[in-house]
Scaffold this active site. Structure first.
Site, PDB file in Angstrom:
ATOM      1  CG  HIS A   1     -30.745 -19.429 -15.132  1.00 39.83           C
ATOM      2  ND1 HIS A   1     -31.257 -18.396 -15.606  1.00 39.83           N
ATOM      3  CD2 HIS A   1     -30.848 -20.593 -15.630  1.00 39.83           C
ATOM      4  CE1 HIS A   1     -31.603 -18.791 -16.625  1.00 39.83           C
ATOM      5  NE2 HIS A   1     -31.676 -20.166 -16.709  1.00 39.83           N
TER       6      HIS A   1
ATOM      7  CE  LYS B   1     -31.874 -21.828 -27.794  1.00 38.56           C
ATOM      8  NZ  LYS B   1     -31.568 -21.977 -26.449  1.00 38.56           N
TER       9      LYS B   1
ATOM     10  NE  ARG C   1     -36.768 -25.268 -16.372  1.00 34.70           N
ATOM     11  CZ  ARG C   1     -36.274 -24.648 -17.485  1.00 34.70           C
ATOM     12  NH1 ARG C   1     -36.644 -23.272 -17.231  1.00 34.70           N
ATOM     13  NH2 ARG C   1     -35.798 -25.278 -18.320  1.00 34.70           N
TER      14      ARG C   1
ATOM     15  CB  SER D   1     -34.790 -17.079 -20.118  1.00 32.22           C
ATOM     16  OG  SER D   1     -33.679 -17.495 -19.175  1.00 32.22           O
TER      17      SER D   1
HETATM   18  P1  ADP Z   1     -30.665 -23.666 -22.219  1.00 37.91           P
HETATM   19  O1  ADP Z   1     -31.053 -23.011 -23.459  1.00 37.91           O
HETATM   20  O2  ADP Z   1     -29.417 -24.499 -22.263  1.00 37.91           O
HETATM   21  O3  ADP Z   1     -31.791 -24.747 -21.664  1.00 37.91           O
HETATM   22  P2  ADP Z   1     -31.344 -22.020 -19.812  1.00 37.91           P
HETATM   23  O4  ADP Z   1     -30.635 -20.653 -19.846  1.00 37.91           O
HETATM   24  O5  ADP Z   1     -32.779 -21.787 -20.306  1.00 37.91           O
HETATM   25  O6  ADP Z   1     -30.562 -22.577 -21.192  1.00 37.91           O
HETATM   26  O7  ADP Z   1     -31.155 -22.826 -18.757  1.00 37.91           O
HETATM   27  C1  ADP Z   1     -29.914 -23.336 -18.466  1.00 37.91           C
HETATM   28  C2  ADP Z   1     -29.925 -24.419 -17.374  1.00 37.91           C
HETATM   29  O8  ADP Z   1     -30.804 -23.943 -16.177  1.00 37.91           O
HETATM   30  C3  ADP Z   1     -30.932 -25.597 -17.733  1.00 37.91           C
HETATM   31  O9  ADP Z   1     -30.266 -26.730 -17.214  1.00 37.91           O
HETATM   32  C4  ADP Z   1     -32.083 -25.479 -17.203  1.00 37.91           C
HETATM   33  O10 ADP Z   1     -32.789 -26.561 -16.927  1.00 37.91           O
HETATM   34  C5  ADP Z   1     -31.793 -24.860 -15.909  1.00 37.91           C
HETATM   35  N1  ADP Z   1     -32.816 -23.732 -15.270  1.00 37.91           N
HETATM   36  C6  ADP Z   1     -33.597 -22.903 -15.991  1.00 37.91           C
HETATM   37  N2  ADP Z   1     -34.522 -22.261 -15.214  1.00 37.91           N
HETATM   38  C7  ADP Z   1     -34.289 -22.992 -13.949  1.00 37.91           C
HETATM   39  C8  ADP Z   1     -35.034 -22.847 -12.841  1.00 37.91           C
HETATM   40  N3  ADP Z   1     -36.212 -22.233 -12.682  1.00 37.91           N
HETATM   41  N4  ADP Z   1     -34.831 -23.772 -11.786  1.00 37.91           N
HETATM   42  C9  ADP Z   1     -33.753 -24.645 -11.999  1.00 37.91           C
HETATM   43  N5  ADP Z   1     -33.144 -24.863 -13.144  1.00 37.91           N
HETATM   44  C10 ADP Z   1     -33.367 -24.032 -14.051  1.00 37.91           C
END
Ligand code: ADP
Length: 159
Positions: free
Chosen positions: A17, A41, A90, A128
């Protein structure tokens, strides 16, 4: 002025992130990291905790702000006057879901555009969910999240 939102759950925020935030802050005038307050969630961290962790992490980025939101993203974007959504891709598995959401948001409000950044190779495996999985077993998460968050994450699992 181009104001963008980078929405997500950030439960917890990871180096993946952070990489996205750093890179997108360079291409827009102002970036709002939008932390989704989704009561459906079951999150590990409260929305307040998630916001404050990201705030700590982006303290040195002058054009990055953090806010929480609930309800429809397009409605929140109207409120803060943002027209760009930043999302990360990803793997191909992200693509199908993301394109559907992006198109739906565009139909809801044609002024809204989604920009996808491909993940940094270094973090393409990172999510996450992986952080939580490792932390729940007391595994090493130092390559996944900033050091100052490690203990906070472990303590959620009584470690
Ligand atoms: P959501 O539940 O909306 O997917 P996340 O917190 O998991 O929320 O992810 C938020 C954003 O960050 C999404 O667009 C996701 O694709 C991106 N993201 C998560 N992990 C990574 C990573 N390792 N590299 C690049 N982008 C990421």
């Amino acid at each position: 002025m181009k104001r963008a939102i980078y929405p997500g759950s950030f439960d917890p925020v990871t180096f993946g992130h952070l990489d996205m935030i750093e890179r997108s802050a360079k291409i827009v005038d102002e970036l709002v990291v939008g932390v989704l307050n989704n009561s459906a969630k079951n999150s590990l961290f409260s929305v307040e905790e998630r916001v404050s962790m990201i705030e700590e992490m982006v303290a040195d980025f002058p054009n990055v702000k953090v806010a929480s939101f609930d309800g429809l993203l397009v409605d929140f974007m109207k409120k803060i006057d943002a027209t760009i959504i930043i999302r990360g891709l990803r793997a191909v598995t992200d693509f199908e879901y993301e394109i559907q959401i992006a198109q739906s948001n565009h139909v809801q409000n044609p002024d809204v555009e989604t920009i996808f950044l491909t993940t940094n190779l270094q973090y393409s495996y990172l999510s996450s969910t992986i952080v939580k999985e490792f932390a729940s077993y007391g595994g090493d998460i130092s390559k996944f999240v900033p050091e100052q968050f490690i203990q906070r994450i472990y303590s959620k699992y009584n470690r």
